[in-house]
Design a protein around this motif. Structure first.
Motif, PDB file in Angstrom:
ATOM      1  N   ASN A  44     -82.810 -33.248  39.560  1.00  0.00           N
ATOM      2  CA  ASN A  44     -81.602 -33.406  40.369  1.00  0.00           C
ATOM      3  C   ASN A  44     -81.429 -32.323  41.417  1.00  0.00           C
ATOM      4  OD1 ASN A  44     -80.929 -35.624  38.793  1.00  0.00           O
ATOM      5  ND2 ASN A  44     -80.086 -34.282  37.231  1.00  0.00           N
ATOM      6  N   GLU A  45     -81.740 -31.077  41.026  1.00  0.00           N
ATOM      7  CA  GLU A  45     -81.480 -29.988  41.956  1.00  0.00           C
ATOM      8  C   GLU A  45     -82.383 -30.100  43.189  1.00  0.00           C
ATOM      9  OE1 GLU A  45     -81.732 -26.200  40.146  1.00  0.00           O
ATOM     10  OE2 GLU A  45     -80.708 -25.195  41.796  1.00  0.00           O
ATOM     11  N   GLU A  46     -83.660 -30.476  42.951  1.00  0.00           N
ATOM     12  CA  GLU A  46     -84.565 -30.631  44.094  1.00  0.00           C
ATOM     13  C   GLU A  46     -84.122 -31.786  44.982  1.00  0.00           C
ATOM     14  OE1 GLU A  46     -88.806 -30.661  42.917  1.00  0.00           O
ATOM     15  OE2 GLU A  46     -88.003 -29.843  41.049  1.00  0.00           O
ATOM     16  N   VAL A  93     -74.421 -38.523  43.633  1.00  0.00           N
ATOM     17  CA  VAL A  93     -74.976 -38.902  42.330  1.00  0.00           C
ATOM     18  C   VAL A  93     -75.810 -37.756  41.767  1.00  0.00           C
ATOM     19  CG1 VAL A  93     -76.539 -40.495  41.172  1.00  0.00           C
ATOM     20  CG2 VAL A  93     -74.978 -41.340  42.921  1.00  0.00           C
ATOM     21  N   ALA A  94     -76.682 -37.215  42.622  1.00  0.00           N
ATOM     22  CA  ALA A  94     -77.550 -36.124  42.169  1.00  0.00           C
ATOM     23  C   ALA A  94     -76.717 -34.914  41.762  1.00  0.00           C
ATOM     24  CB  ALA A  94     -78.522 -35.741  43.283  1.00  0.00           C
ATOM     25  N   PHE A  95     -75.691 -34.637  42.556  1.00  0.00           N
ATOM     26  CA  PHE A  95     -74.889 -33.456  42.282  1.00  0.00           C
ATOM     27  C   PHE A  95     -74.114 -33.601  40.983  1.00  0.00           C
ATOM     28  CE2 PHE A  95     -71.199 -30.666  42.790  1.00  0.00           C
ATOM     29  CZ  PHE A  95     -71.881 -29.491  42.982  1.00  0.00           C
ATOM     30  N   LYS A  96     -73.642 -34.802  40.724  1.00  0.00           N
ATOM     31  CA  LYS A  96     -72.892 -35.054  39.484  1.00  0.00           C
ATOM     32  C   LYS A  96     -73.770 -34.746  38.278  1.00  0.00           C
ATOM     33  CE  LYS A  96     -69.579 -38.528  38.086  1.00  0.00           C
ATOM     34  NZ  LYS A  96     -69.149 -39.888  38.389  1.00  0.00           N
ATOM     35  N   ARG A  97     -75.008 -35.242  38.341  1.00  0.00           N
ATOM     36  CA  ARG A  97     -75.931 -35.003  37.221  1.00  0.00           C
ATOM     37  C   ARG A  97     -76.261 -33.530  37.099  1.00  0.00           C
ATOM     38  NH1 ARG A  97     -80.474 -39.621  37.845  1.00  0.00           N
ATOM     39  NH2 ARG A  97     -79.107 -41.422  37.899  1.00  0.00           N
ATOM     40  N   HIS A  98     -76.525 -32.910  38.250  1.00  0.00           N
ATOM     41  CA  HIS A  98     -76.881 -31.498  38.262  1.00  0.00           C
ATOM     42  C   HIS A  98     -75.741 -30.670  37.688  1.00  0.00           C
ATOM     43  CE1 HIS A  98     -78.436 -27.706  39.516  1.00  0.00           C
ATOM     44  NE2 HIS A  98     -77.463 -27.487  40.369  1.00  0.00           N
ATOM     45  N   ARG A  99     -74.516 -31.021  38.067  1.00  0.00           N
ATOM     46  CA  ARG A  99     -73.349 -30.274  37.614  1.00  0.00           C
ATOM     47  C   ARG A  99     -73.193 -30.412  36.107  1.00  0.00           C
ATOM     48  NH1 ARG A  99     -67.651 -31.929  40.077  1.00  0.00           N
ATOM     49  NH2 ARG A  99     -67.945 -33.568  38.538  1.00  0.00           N
ATOM     50  N   ARG A 100     -73.401 -31.634  35.608  1.00  0.00           N
ATOM     51  CA  ARG A 100     -73.264 -31.851  34.163  1.00  0.00           C
ATOM     52  C   ARG A 100     -74.314 -31.035  33.403  1.00  0.00           C
ATOM     53  NH1 ARG A 100     -74.213 -37.519  33.088  1.00  0.00           N
ATOM     54  NH2 ARG A 100     -72.255 -37.974  34.123  1.00  0.00           N
ATOM     55  N   GLU A 101     -75.526 -31.041  33.948  1.00  0.00           N
ATOM     56  CA  GLU A 101     -76.585 -30.251  33.309  1.00  0.00           C
ATOM     57  C   GLU A 101     -76.208 -28.775  33.256  1.00  0.00           C
ATOM     58  OE1 GLU A 101     -80.331 -30.672  35.267  1.00  0.00           O
ATOM     59  OE2 GLU A 101     -80.501 -32.760  34.609  1.00  0.00           O
ATOM     60  N   MET A 102     -75.749 -28.288  34.387  1.00  0.00           N
ATOM     61  CA  MET A 102     -75.369 -26.876  34.476  1.00  0.00           C
ATOM     62  C   MET A 102     -74.275 -26.560  33.464  1.00  0.00           C
ATOM     63  SD  MET A 102     -76.924 -24.988  36.729  1.00  0.00           S
ATOM     64  CE  MET A 102     -78.525 -25.674  36.439  1.00  0.00           C
ATOM     65  N   ASP A 130     -85.459 -39.084  58.659  1.00  0.00           N
ATOM     66  CA  ASP A 130     -84.444 -39.013  57.599  1.00  0.00           C
ATOM     67  C   ASP A 130     -84.753 -39.928  56.421  1.00  0.00           C
ATOM     68  OD1 ASP A 130     -83.148 -37.262  59.155  1.00  0.00           O
ATOM     69  OD2 ASP A 130     -81.553 -38.615  59.797  1.00  0.00           O
ATOM     70  N   ILE A 131     -85.270 -41.112  56.709  1.00  0.00           N
ATOM     71  CA  ILE A 131     -85.511 -42.088  55.641  1.00  0.00           C
ATOM     72  C   ILE A 131     -86.515 -41.535  54.640  1.00  0.00           C
ATOM     73  CG2 ILE A 131     -86.153 -44.471  55.193  1.00  0.00           C
ATOM     74  CD1 ILE A 131     -85.624 -44.864  58.278  1.00  0.00           C
ATOM     75  N   ALA A 132     -87.470 -40.742  55.138  1.00  0.00           N
ATOM     76  CA  ALA A 132     -88.469 -40.157  54.250  1.00  0.00           C
ATOM     77  C   ALA A 132     -87.815 -39.154  53.305  1.00  0.00           C
ATOM     78  CB  ALA A 132     -89.567 -39.488  55.062  1.00  0.00           C
ATOM     79  N   TYR A 133     -86.907 -38.351  53.848  1.00  0.00           N
ATOM     80  CA  TYR A 133     -86.198 -37.386  52.990  1.00  0.00           C
ATOM     81  C   TYR A 133     -85.420 -38.124  51.907  1.00  0.00           C
ATOM     82  CZ  TYR A 133     -87.214 -33.681  56.331  1.00  0.00           C
ATOM     83  OH  TYR A 133     -87.841 -32.774  57.134  1.00  0.00           O
ATOM     84  N   ILE A 134     -84.742 -39.179  52.316  1.00  0.00           N
ATOM     85  CA  ILE A 134     -83.949 -39.937  51.347  1.00  0.00           C
ATOM     86  C   ILE A 134     -84.871 -40.566  50.306  1.00  0.00           C
ATOM     87  CG2 ILE A 134     -82.356 -41.874  51.064  1.00  0.00           C
ATOM     88  CD1 ILE A 134     -81.404 -41.289  53.944  1.00  0.00           C
ATOM     89  N   GLY A 135     -86.018 -41.087  50.778  1.00  0.00           N
ATOM     90  CA  GLY A 135     -86.979 -41.707  49.863  1.00  0.00           C
ATOM     91  C   GLY A 135     -87.473 -40.721  48.816  1.00  0.00           C
ATOM     92  N   ILE A 136     -87.848 -39.530  49.269  1.00  0.00           N
ATOM     93  CA  ILE A 136     -88.313 -38.514  48.318  1.00  0.00           C
ATOM     94  C   ILE A 136     -87.176 -38.135  47.384  1.00  0.00           C
ATOM     95  CG2 ILE A 136     -89.171 -36.159  48.103  1.00  0.00           C
ATOM     96  CD1 ILE A 136     -90.556 -36.532  50.791  1.00  0.00           C
ATOM     97  N   GLY A 137     -85.998 -37.972  47.946  1.00  0.00           N
ATOM     98  CA  GLY A 137     -84.841 -37.610  47.126  1.00  0.00           C
ATOM     99  C   GLY A 137     -84.584 -38.630  46.030  1.00  0.00           C
ATOM    100  N   LYS A 138     -84.670 -39.896  46.389  1.00  0.00           N
ATOM    101  CA  LYS A 138     -84.395 -40.940  45.398  1.00  0.00           C
ATOM    102  C   LYS A 138     -85.419 -40.905  44.274  1.00  0.00           C
ATOM    103  CE  LYS A 138     -81.511 -44.130  47.812  1.00  0.00           C
ATOM    104  NZ  LYS A 138     -81.451 -45.206  48.803  1.00  0.00           N
ATOM    105  N   SER A 139     -86.668 -40.650  44.652  1.00  0.00           N
ATOM    106  CA  SER A 139     -87.700 -40.578  43.625  1.00  0.00           C
ATOM    107  C   SER A 139     -87.470 -39.385  42.706  1.00  0.00           C
ATOM    108  CB  SER A 139     -89.062 -40.487  44.294  1.00  0.00           C
ATOM    109  OG  SER A 139     -89.989 -39.987  43.396  1.00  0.00           O
ATOM    110  N   LEU A 140     -87.106 -38.247  43.300  1.00  0.00           N
ATOM    111  CA  LEU A 140     -86.825 -37.065  42.485  1.00  0.00           C
ATOM    112  C   LEU A 140     -85.644 -37.328  41.551  1.00  0.00           C
ATOM    113  CD1 LEU A 140     -87.215 -34.263  45.143  1.00  0.00           C
ATOM    114  CD2 LEU A 140     -88.681 -34.655  43.187  1.00  0.00           C
TER     115      LEU A 140
END
Lengths: 481, 206
Positions: A420-422, A438-447, A404-414
């Protein structure tokens, strides 16, 4: 026709047999089963992060066997110091595990002094050896050659009772020479001495866990009954280590505690980050095991990571600076790599050393590809180089897709790169709701920004069409009327 | 058709005191609506567990089991109706069993009406907004309890105090029914075991 089909089937069967043999069943070289906890607090199998490489006993070094060794420490310059309590000596090895010398005593006021059941030692940058000489109620400070520099004896202070017995067990020293001593029967915290050996005071106290059932019971009891009850005193610390910033990491063996590891800041407050899914306390689930982890040693590994040694299941748990459990290795047993009575953990270069009192040897663990990659990625993340960490995290995921930590790590970098969507997908895999938000908020604003025009156009068109049909309908009814 | 199945239920949830009386005296309740409400509530519960947004959905997807979901809603529903009927029969309630089922079923309508949009909206929420999700879910629950309360009061023609007492008693009776059910079940099992053991003894003797 049928014959050819049959022939093909036979051929297929033969090929499949061959293929079964072609892939050898890889037996894990580790004598223990590595696992990690997932988001749902289940222990899931994991690749081994560390594998036993060799063990070192007294015979291997060409000296008599160890007897009840109690502590091991690696100096900043890389020398390995083993405190062989039963033989009252200190064994010094170089970083390649070759014997350098044995210190079995020191000269004090013209006479030869020896240690008496020493419990712990620490070596600082100047190769000064601090020994908690438990049986002699003192802390001995030697220089690198083994000559006495000074001793710390029973402190004189108003806050100590007269019957106070000074029995230092473990100690650690910060870079300005303050000595932190974990002493037996002292539950006020870690004793702190200044560089000249003067007692300063206590740092960090374990809180008493409130038990409301017991509290009510106590209220209902008579005075005589209460006098017979057990006192609720805080638990003692079991060990301490210091990180390069001067924060003291301490462990206690309170079985009920959810915070058995503490990171004490200079004013003695616990500042350990606990951002993982679960408490930083070793094993969190025990099915057939005899209960919670009993943490008896802690080692700061650098880059915010630290390892703790559990004496219940003889395992080593490693955490990153945010309190995520990185990997678990070790176990009970008599093979090379499993432990009988572990007492201390250390780090020498890439290797981890665990001192086993039961088997009187030092076990050397070396990181596997998985362990190395995790360490690298955590280090990069700790230094804020998340973009570089991503590739390593991806490699970690190839080795363990449940990490899981790896997924979170990649997510944070993205997230940092504004993808944001990735990032959303990775955070969902890593079950990190905060970052997902946080990612969803940004993605939603972009959309919204992107599609607000289209949205308004559609709405306005719909309204116009609605009005037009109304008007048309009215006109029709008027005409009809 | 539309009057009975859509307009009246919607009227009921906003004007419960009038509408429950109409339901009883004018015979306007439809069992079909009550059961549809029950089924839809179950569906909403399942949909919520499966499709609510990631930020509010703490359910382990591997543990979702539709049969259990059905049981956790339908069993208490019928248990409530039975226990309430049993209690109110003894306490001079005027409601028939059919009316109790109707009142309970119609009370579930707000749950459906709130859950359905919240499942969709929750997928577009960020962490700070999830408070609204929980707020609306609580509103749905309290609305249900309020409707149930007014329904029971109207159907049985009780005072407020008596309604509260009967509702509490109903919960206790539900517990007793479950207990007795478990007891009977366990006894039947032991009876079966006993019979089976005798049978085995007999066949091994020959």
């Amino acid at each position: 026709m049928a014959c050819t089909v049959k022939r093909w089937l036979v051929l297929l069967a033969a090929v499949s047999l061959l293929l079964v043999n072609a892939v050898p069943a890889v037996a894990s070289p580790a004598p223990y089963e590595s696992y990690n906890y997932n988001y749902w607090k289940e222990a899931v199998p994991s690749p081994d992060a560390y594998l036993p490489e060799r063990t070192i006993s007294g015979r291997d070094l060409g000296i008599s066997a160890f007897k009840d060794p109690s502590d091991v420490n690696v100096s900043p310059s890389g020398l390995i110091y083993i405190l062989d309590s039963g033989n009252s000596r200190i064994i010094v090895l170089d970083s390649r595990f070759k014997l350098l010398r044995v210190i079995d005593g020191f000269m004090m006021e013209g006479s030869k002094e020896t240690f008496n059941l020493p419990g712990g030692l620490f070596v600082n940058e100047e190769e000064h050896i601090y020994v908690a000489d438990t049986g002699n109620s003192r802390v001995v400070v030697l220089d690198g050659e083994g000559t006495l520099m000074h001793t710390i004896t029973k402190p004189e202070s108003d806050i100590l009772s007269t019957q106070f017995q000074f029995q230092p067990l473990k100690l650690t020293v910060d870079h300005v020479g303050r000595v932190y001593v974990v002493a037996q029967g002292v539950y006020e915290g870690i004793m702190q001495f200044d560089e000249s050996g003067e007692f300063i005071g206590y740092v960090g106290t374990n809180k008493v866990e409130r038990d409301y059932g017991e509290y009510i019971w106590r209220m209902l009891s008579t005075k005589a009954q209460r006098a017979q009850m057990v006192l609720f005193v805080p638990t003692e610390f079991s060990n301490a280590d210091i990180d390069p910033k001067g924060f003291v990491y301490a462990t206690n063996i309170d079985p009920g505690s959810n915070e058995p590891i503490k990171r004490l800041n200079p004013s003695g407050e616990d500042v350990l980050k606990r951002f993982g899914y679960y408490d930083v306390k070793g094993d969190i689930r025990f099915r057939n095991n005899p209960g919670p982890s009993k943490l008896i040693d802690v080692k700061v590994l650098g880059n915010g990571m630290y390892s703790v040694l559990d004496a219940t299941q003889n395992r080593v748990f490693t955490y990153d600076d945010e309190g995520h459990l990185l990997y678990i290795y070790g176990g009970k047993g008599n093979q090379v790599g499993t432990l009988k009575t572990p007492v201390a953990i250390e780090q020498s270069g890439e290797h981890h050393l665990v001192l086993d009192r039961g088997k009187n040897n030092l076990v050397v663990y070396e990181p596997t590809r998985f362990g190395t990659r995790v360490n690298e990625a955590v280090a990069l993340h700790y230094r804020g180089e998340d973009t570089e960490a991503v590739n390593i995290w991806r490699e970690v995921l190839k080795l363990n897709a449940n990490y899981d930590i790896a997924y979170i790590g990649i997510g944070k970098s993205l997230l940092m790169e504004k993808k944001n969507e990735e990032a959303l997908g990775y955070f969902e895999l890593g079950m990190d709701r905060k970052s997902y938000s946080v990612a969803f908020k940004r993605h939603r604003r972009e959309m919204m920004k992107e599609h607000f025009g289209t949205f308004l156009t559609v709405v306005i068109t719909l309204i116009v069409i609605l009005i037009l049909t109304r008007v048309a309908a009215e006109m029709e009814t008027e005409e009809a009327g | 058709m539309k009057q009975d199945f859509i307009k009246f239920p919607l009227h009921l949830i906003f004007h419960p005191i009038d509408a429950f009386w109409d339901l009883k005296s004018d015979n306007r309740g439809r069992l079909l609506v009550a059961f549809a409400a029950l089924v839809l509530t179950i569906v909403m519960m399942i949909l919520q567990k499966q499709y609510a947004g990631f930020l509010v959905n703490y359910i382990d997807p591997r543990t979702i089991n539709s049969i259990i979901e059905i049981a956790t809603v339908a069993v208490p529903f019928f248990l409530w109706c039975t226990a309430n009927w049993a209690v109110t029969t003894l306490m001079e309630g005027e409601g028939k069993f059919r009316e109790i089922v109707l009142a309970t079923g119609y009370s579930l309508i707000p749950v459906i009406l709130i859950y359905a949009p919240m499942i969709v909206i929750s997928r577009f929420m960020v962490q700070e907004e999830t408070a609204f999700y929980y707020l609306f879910n609580s509103i749905a629950f309290f609305w249900f309890v309020l409707l149930l309360f007014i329904g029971m009061m109207t159907v049985h023609q009780y005072t407020v105090i008596k309604t509260i007492i009967t509702m509490v008693l109903t919960l206790i009776v539900m517990g007793i029914i479950v207990f007795l059910g478990a007891l009977v079940f366990s006894m039947l099992q032991q009876l079966y075991e006993f019979g089976y053991n005798i049978y085995r003894e007999l066949i091994f003797r020959t």
